[in-house]
Design an enzyme around this catalytic site. Sequence first.
Site, PDB file in Angstrom:
ATOM      1  N   ILE A 156       0.873  -1.099  -0.038  1.00 20.20           N
ATOM      2  CA  ILE A 156       0.030   0.101  -0.056  1.00 20.20           C
ATOM      3  C   ILE A 156       1.075   1.317  -0.045  1.00 20.20           C
ATOM      4  CG2 ILE A 156      -0.224  -0.207   2.440  1.00 20.20           C
ATOM      5  CD1 ILE A 156      -2.957   1.068   2.510  1.00 20.20           C
ATOM      6  N   SER A 157       0.777   2.028  -0.910  1.00 22.32           N
ATOM      7  CA  SER A 157       1.505   3.088  -1.264  1.00 22.32           C
ATOM      8  C   SER A 157       1.523   4.286   0.294  1.00 22.32           C
ATOM      9  CB  SER A 157       1.314   4.011  -2.263  1.00 22.32           C
ATOM     10  OG  SER A 157       1.349   3.325  -3.385  1.00 22.32           O
TER      11      SER A 157
END
Length: 209
Positions: free
Chosen positions: A51-52
Amino acid sequence: MIAWHLEPRGIRDPAVLAAMRAVPREAFLPARLRDEAYADHPLPIGDGQTISQPYVVALTAQAARIRPGDRVLDVGTGSGYAAAVLGRLAGEVWSIERVPGLAAGAADALAATGASNVHVVTGDGTLGSPEHAPYDAIVAAAAGPDVPLPWLEQLADGGRIVMPLEHGTGGQHLVRITRSPDGEPEIERLESVRFVPLVGEHGWHRGRE
């Protein structure tokens, strides 16, 4: 997160800041990582994906210049967090994920958080989704060697593509490609980044994973 990690680094679009406040990042993370939900770094979500970090999600959304009513293609659904943020800004979002398990988990998280205008599709994101084109914006959470031709073909006049491109030295830059009225793409380099590879027919081969 807003005051410490986003505003001081140039995230000023009020709609983007409101979207980042509204979407609960912890809802898109495994239970064991939820205490780290608002740390400004990527987190693993399985299958070699992440997840960025919140700043990169906000930077991408701001660069895409999304407005209410826009049709958006999101490539690399992952956890679904970025798609949820985009859904707060756009009219409709189609999000493509090539890993079926991640796509299913993201769809569940999006439904649980009320993102009814975000539609998750399993497939090769480098092919886009022509049945829903043209798109006002296309954003990607994976780095490719070049801009996939199908994305350019599916982009509306004046539309924007925001994606990381890998250059010859192995580094990556986030770029914005705008389709001008004459159809020619205008490319702007935004910031150095680090993303997972964009795998698919118009990206890297699976050996890059």
